[in-house]
Design a protein around this motif. Structure first.
Motif, PDB file in Angstrom:
ATOM      1  N   VAL A  32       0.844  -1.194   0.000  1.00 21.93           N
ATOM      2  CA  VAL A  32       0.000   0.000   0.000  1.00 21.93           C
ATOM      3  C   VAL A  32       0.877   1.240   0.000  1.00 21.93           C
ATOM      4  CG1 VAL A  32      -1.882  -1.195   1.223  1.00 21.93           C
ATOM      5  CG2 VAL A  32      -0.159   0.080   2.534  1.00 21.93           C
ATOM      6  N   LYS A  33       0.304   2.334  -0.448  1.00 23.38           N
ATOM      7  CA  LYS A  33       1.074   3.590  -0.538  1.00 23.38           C
ATOM      8  C   LYS A  33       0.597   4.581   0.512  1.00 23.38           C
ATOM      9  CE  LYS A  33       2.993   7.089  -3.438  1.00 23.38           C
ATOM     10  NZ  LYS A  33       4.065   7.135  -2.411  1.00 23.38           N
ATOM     11  N   PRO A  34       1.403   4.802   1.548  1.00 24.45           N
ATOM     12  CA  PRO A  34       1.000   5.770   2.576  1.00 24.45           C
ATOM     13  C   PRO A  34       0.970   7.188   1.995  1.00 24.45           C
ATOM     14  CG  PRO A  34       2.797   4.361   3.357  1.00 24.45           C
ATOM     15  CD  PRO A  34       2.688   4.160   1.870  1.00 24.45           C
ATOM     16  N   ASN A  37       3.279  13.153   4.365  1.00 23.88           N
ATOM     17  CA  ASN A  37       3.078  14.059   5.508  1.00 23.88           C
ATOM     18  C   ASN A  37       2.008  13.577   6.488  1.00 23.88           C
ATOM     19  OD1 ASN A  37       4.991  15.837   4.419  1.00 23.88           O
ATOM     20  ND2 ASN A  37       3.421  16.664   3.057  1.00 23.88           N
ATOM     21  N   LYS A  38       1.752  12.280   6.472  1.00 22.97           N
ATOM     22  CA  LYS A  38       0.834  11.736   7.459  1.00 22.97           C
ATOM     23  C   LYS A  38       1.526  10.634   8.251  1.00 22.97           C
ATOM     24  CE  LYS A  38      -3.496  13.004   5.276  1.00 22.97           C
ATOM     25  NZ  LYS A  38      -4.778  12.563   4.716  1.00 22.97           N
ATOM     26  N   LEU A  39       1.069  10.476   9.483  1.00 28.30           N
ATOM     27  CA  LEU A  39       1.532   9.348  10.271  1.00 28.30           C
ATOM     28  C   LEU A  39       0.567   8.189  10.060  1.00 28.30           C
ATOM     29  CD1 LEU A  39       2.588  10.976  13.674  1.00 28.30           C
ATOM     30  CD2 LEU A  39       4.024  10.429  11.691  1.00 28.30           C
ATOM     31  N   LEU A  40       1.105   6.997  10.237  1.00 29.57           N
ATOM     32  CA  LEU A  40       0.310   5.786  10.133  1.00 29.57           C
ATOM     33  C   LEU A  40      -0.108   5.382  11.549  1.00 29.57           C
ATOM     34  CD1 LEU A  40      -0.506   3.519   8.083  1.00 29.57           C
ATOM     35  CD2 LEU A  40       1.633   2.384   8.737  1.00 29.57           C
ATOM     36  N   ALA A  41      -1.418   5.213  11.755  1.00 29.21           N
ATOM     37  CA  ALA A  41      -1.944   4.743  13.042  1.00 29.21           C
ATOM     38  C   ALA A  41      -2.282   3.263  12.911  1.00 29.21           C
ATOM     39  CB  ALA A  41      -3.188   5.537  13.425  1.00 29.21           C
ATOM     40  N   MET A  77      -7.909   8.324  17.741  1.00 27.53           N
ATOM     41  CA  MET A  77      -6.673   9.023  17.393  1.00 27.53           C
ATOM     42  C   MET A  77      -6.924  10.141  16.385  1.00 27.53           C
ATOM     43  SD  MET A  77      -4.447   7.281  19.190  1.00 27.53           S
ATOM     44  CE  MET A  77      -2.800   7.772  18.642  1.00 27.53           C
ATOM     45  N   HIS A 133      -5.281   0.027   9.971  1.00 25.66           N
ATOM     46  CA  HIS A 133      -4.313   1.071   9.672  1.00 25.66           C
ATOM     47  C   HIS A 133      -5.081   2.313   9.258  1.00 25.66           C
ATOM     48  CE1 HIS A 133      -2.411  -2.806   9.028  1.00 25.66           C
ATOM     49  NE2 HIS A 133      -1.275  -2.226   9.360  1.00 25.66           N
ATOM     50  N   VAL A 136      -3.166  10.007   9.745  1.00 22.65           N
ATOM     51  CA  VAL A 136      -3.484  11.261  10.424  1.00 22.65           C
ATOM     52  C   VAL A 136      -2.340  12.246  10.155  1.00 22.65           C
ATOM     53  CG1 VAL A 136      -2.498  10.370  12.610  1.00 22.65           C
ATOM     54  CG2 VAL A 136      -4.125  12.267  12.683  1.00 22.65           C
ATOM     55  N   GLU A 138       0.618  14.750  10.444  1.00 25.06           N
ATOM     56  CA  GLU A 138       1.631  14.855  11.499  1.00 25.06           C
ATOM     57  C   GLU A 138       1.276  15.974  12.479  1.00 25.06           C
ATOM     58  OE1 GLU A 138       5.496  14.311   8.911  1.00 25.06           O
ATOM     59  OE2 GLU A 138       5.940  14.217  11.057  1.00 25.06           O
ATOM     60  N   ALA A 141      -2.601  14.073  15.649  1.00 24.74           N
ATOM     61  CA  ALA A 141      -3.226  12.900  16.278  1.00 24.74           C
ATOM     62  C   ALA A 141      -3.716  13.241  17.679  1.00 24.74           C
ATOM     63  CB  ALA A 141      -2.230  11.746  16.333  1.00 24.74           C
TER      64      ALA A 141
END
Lengths: 319, 319
Positions: A32-34, A37-41, A77, A133, A136, A138, A141
């Motif tokens: 998958v492609k995150p 500029n986001k965090l993975l929860a 979150m 997953h 959010v 950065e 959160a």
């Protein structure tokens, strides 16, 4: 294990097709492609038969709820759902059960736009582990840490319905047919407050989802934030079904200790209170101020100013 | 559930501290920062007691292996390990078992630089579900699809040792003490070929990890790629322990059908063969050419040019 490889067809090709899923079920890993500029929860929850659910639970409700309880962690979150994996263990491949379970799972998955990207099906005592997953931005959160003295404490929705619904299902309580349906539905089909969680970014100073009951879960926020709280028990939001079915004292005990509400509890600084209405209007969810954060590191429950001692009536795991 | 909340202390604070873990165990979700321009590889595997492992399996070996089999899936994609979650279900909190299990888990986690970021501990029949996350540059992932006629087929390491080790453990085979230790170790402590997988990016046209046995797993590559293969069974890499312990025919059957090797099988176009030695020298792992991809969509096993029919001796789940 042929039988169990066949199970996969229930879960393949039914899921949301998100553009960020580059490779789905069927290889050694999903890809998958995150977002930038986001965090993975990431969160994982296991439901075990006879511990978290009873064998007679309708498979469609179980499939829905297994995902919903995980989505509730993403909601807490402020994260947007993205992808999930499913580890399903069952004693034998039961077609009817699998069809129902998959239908419930994908009902929630489609509604909350989360893709099933992988998993494992194994033989053994029935249990379900879902890993979700979300994403959010950065610095945006919501965590359990951050509540400050003076912040106002809120919850979404109404509390205690799920636990009363379970007691009705198990014959420990009774009510009218209409209320019965509502309350059982609240037990089987909790509504993870995904949009509300995202709307609270930048407004709430802390958040948690209510899985074990307000009286238990709020303590995680207080401990992580190093603060205390006063809860005005008379303000706890109760559904009409709850009010009509039990005494006020019983209702407040369900609301405090009931568990499995999957509503959000969050804290908001005074300066942000005015922005709450606008922010949460998009989410279409009721929210209620129920107390305030205090500097002294303890939890005080009061009913119209008098100490309120819950009877701990309510939610327990089945063993 | 207090007892089970206490379990968490075995798994908190022991893990690799990766800088990309922004929030670890203890909130509603973990928060991690994915690398830019990389895809996220996700895989889940469940191990159920009496199905995938026996109750007498040393907990340290089980902790190690539960993670290793998941890391092997990341290796097969050419992904670098990053983060994992653990869902652990057990009938009661057994301190000695938990200490051993955690020690084995973190031995593998530290070696392969993967952080435990979350999980769930629940009461129920013993099972372990691990979800691993790795990262791979966009366009560089190895998949099962991509093998072309003429590509050479390779495997890492030696094959069949794990299955022979299991048979020795269960008294179905015997050997010298020295070989016994080696073979049992290969069963309990498989080496996921994580560095080898990363080294194969841009060289291999397809890859898979060997979990069910070469004779079974290669068919996934052939099916996904729409091709066939000839395997020269006499080329299958056998350990000295394997050669010394059983007849050649038995050894080849273990190598073909044994399962749980967690070696990589991969295909390489003729033009890339010359680069393999250099690429894999960093990974410090032996690799052996064992056959070639064919246009006709079937699998041919041959021993010195004659058809070889495996006896299917080897790995089975315990039920």
């Amino acid at each position: 294990m042929k039988e169990f490889q066949l199970i996969e067809h229930y879960f393949t090709g039914q899921s949301q097709h998100r553009k960020d899923v580059k490779l789905g079920i069927g290889d050694d890993c999903a890809l998958v492609k995150p977002a930038e500029n986001k965090l993975l929860a990431i969160s994982t929850d296991t439901l075990v038969e006879n511990v978290h659910f009873l064998p007679q639970m309708p498979p469609q409700a179980l499939g829905y709820k297994a995902l919903a309880v995980n989505l509730s962690d993403l909601a807490a979150m402020g994260a947007e759902p993205a992808w999930m994996t499913l580890a399903l263990t069952m004693p034998s491949a039961d077609d009817v059960w699998l069809q129902g379970f998959a239908a419930g799972l994908f009902e929630a998955a489609d509604y909350y736009m989360i893709s099933l990207v992988g998993g494992d099906t194994t033989r053994g005592p029935k249990s379900i582990t879902i890993t979700v997953h979300g994403q959010v931005p950065e610095g945006k959160a919501l965590t359990r840490k951050g509540a400050k003295p003076g912040d106002w404490i809120y919850v979404t929705g109404t509390l205690g319905d799920s636990a009363l619904g379970l007691d009705i299902l198990q014959g420990r309580q009774s009510t009218s047919n209409e209320h019965r349906e509502f309350l059982i539905n609240r037990h089987y089909h909790p509504s993870p407050r995904v949009l509300a969680g995202q709307s609270l970014r930048g407004l709430a100073s802390s958040a948690i989802d209510l899985s074990d009951g307000l009286n238990s879960d709020i303590r995680h926020v207080l401990k992580a934030s190093g603060v205390g709280a006063v809860i005005d028990v008379e303000k706890l939001p109760l559904s009409p079904a709850m009010r009509d079915s039990v005494t006020l004292e019983t209702a407040l005990n369900y609301a405090l200790c009931g568990g499995e509400d999957y509503e959000l509890l969050f804290t908001v600084p005074e300066a942000q209170r005015g922005a709450l209405d606008t922010a949460l209007s998009h989410a279409g969810v009721r929210f209620t101020q129920i107390g305030q954060i205090q500097p002294v590191n303890k939890l005080k429950l009061q009913f119209k100013g008098e100490e309120f001692v819950p009877t701990q009536r309510g939610f327990e795991h089945f063993q």
